[in-house]
Design a protein around this motif. Structure first.
Motif, short mmCIF file in Angstrom:
data_model
loop_
_atom_site.label_atom_id
_atom_site.label_comp_id
_atom_site.label_asym_id
_atom_site.label_seq_id
_atom_site.Cartn_x
_atom_site.Cartn_y
_atom_site.Cartn_z
N GLN A 181 0.84 -1.19 0.00
CA GLN A 181 0.00 0.00 0.00
C GLN A 181 0.88 1.25 0.00
N LEU A 182 0.61 2.14 -0.94
CA LEU A 182 1.31 3.42 -0.94
C LEU A 182 0.72 4.29 0.16
N PRO A 183 1.55 5.08 0.82
CA PRO A 183 1.00 5.96 1.85
C PRO A 183 0.11 7.04 1.22
N SER A 184 -0.82 7.51 1.98
CA SER A 184 -1.71 8.59 1.54
C SER A 184 -0.89 9.86 1.32
N VAL A 185 -1.32 10.71 0.39
CA VAL A 185 -0.61 11.98 0.18
C VAL A 185 -0.65 12.86 1.42
N TYR A 186 -1.52 12.56 2.37
CA TYR A 186 -1.59 13.32 3.61
C TYR A 186 -0.63 12.78 4.66
N ASP A 187 -0.06 11.62 4.40
CA ASP A 187 0.89 11.00 5.32
C ASP A 187 2.22 11.73 5.19
N PRO A 188 2.80 12.20 6.30
CA PRO A 188 4.09 12.89 6.23
C PRO A 188 5.20 12.04 5.61
N HIS A 201 4.82 10.18 2.98
CA HIS A 201 4.57 10.00 1.55
C HIS A 201 5.77 10.56 0.78
N PRO A 202 6.21 9.87 -0.29
CA PRO A 202 7.40 10.32 -1.03
C PRO A 202 7.35 11.77 -1.49
N LEU A 203 6.19 12.27 -1.88
CA LEU A 203 6.10 13.65 -2.33
C LEU A 203 6.23 14.64 -1.17
N ASN A 204 5.85 14.24 0.02
CA ASN A 204 6.01 15.09 1.19
C ASN A 204 7.44 15.07 1.71
N LEU A 205 8.12 13.95 1.50
CA LEU A 205 9.50 13.84 1.95
C LEU A 205 10.44 14.68 1.08
N PHE A 262 11.54 14.40 -10.10
CA PHE A 262 11.02 13.31 -9.27
C PHE A 262 9.49 13.39 -9.19
N HIS A 263 8.96 14.58 -8.92
CA HIS A 263 7.51 14.76 -8.81
C HIS A 263 6.81 14.45 -10.13
N LEU A 264 7.36 14.96 -11.23
CA LEU A 264 6.76 14.69 -12.54
C LEU A 264 6.77 13.20 -12.85
N ARG A 265 7.89 12.54 -12.56
CA ARG A 265 7.99 11.10 -12.84
C ARG A 265 7.05 10.30 -11.93
N TYR A 266 7.01 10.64 -10.65
CA TYR A 266 6.16 9.94 -9.70
C TYR A 266 4.69 9.99 -10.13
N LYS A 267 4.30 11.14 -10.67
CA LYS A 267 2.90 11.32 -11.09
C LYS A 267 2.65 10.93 -12.55
N GLY A 268 3.69 10.42 -13.23
CA GLY A 268 3.54 9.99 -14.62
C GLY A 268 3.33 11.15 -15.59
#
Length: 130
Positions: free
Chosen positions: A6-13, A15-19, A41-47
């Protein structure tokens, strides 16, 4: 029974995008390499990488594909544009226009054009005589 990770929620501190939050690009471009790395990284993570790099996207064949592509384009644009306000004065001085406008002065929401403009500014500020 297989366990699906399970990927962490975007609200989870955690979460890769929050880190790895996208830093504000400094007006003197001194943190350009860090900014570009994390933005990529953000562009790739979000496709969304292809929307920032490809100036000639294939035309969608259906209305649904067109709407999806439009949403991806605007999402990629927002990620890039959200952290570049500090370079606006430098960009306008060096390039003679706003980075939100194309050469004709028309405003755009094209992430590939915006990305290209920022890379061109970086190149010109590193080597102003080229």
């Amino acid at each position: 029974m297989a366990i699906t990770p399970q990927l962490p929620s975007v609200y989870d501190p955690a979460h890769p995008l929050n880190l790895l939050p996208i830093p504000e690009l400094k007006g003197d471009l001194s943190n350009f390499t860090q900014w570009r790395h994390i933005l990529s990284f953000h562009l790739r993570y979000k496709g969304l990488t292809r929307y920032a790099l490809d100036l000639n996207l294939d035309a969608p064949s259906t209305d649904e594909e067109r709407e999806t592509q439009e949403m991806h384009i605007l999402h990629a644009y927002s990620l890039i544009a959200s952290k570049i306000e500090n370079i606006a004065p430098v960009f306008e001085k060096v390039m003679g226009r706003s980075f939100y406008q194309d050469v004709s002065g028309t405003f755009h929401h094209d992430p590939a054009r915006l990305w290209h403009d920022i890379l061109e500014l970086w190149r010109l500020t590193l080597n102003p005589d080229t």
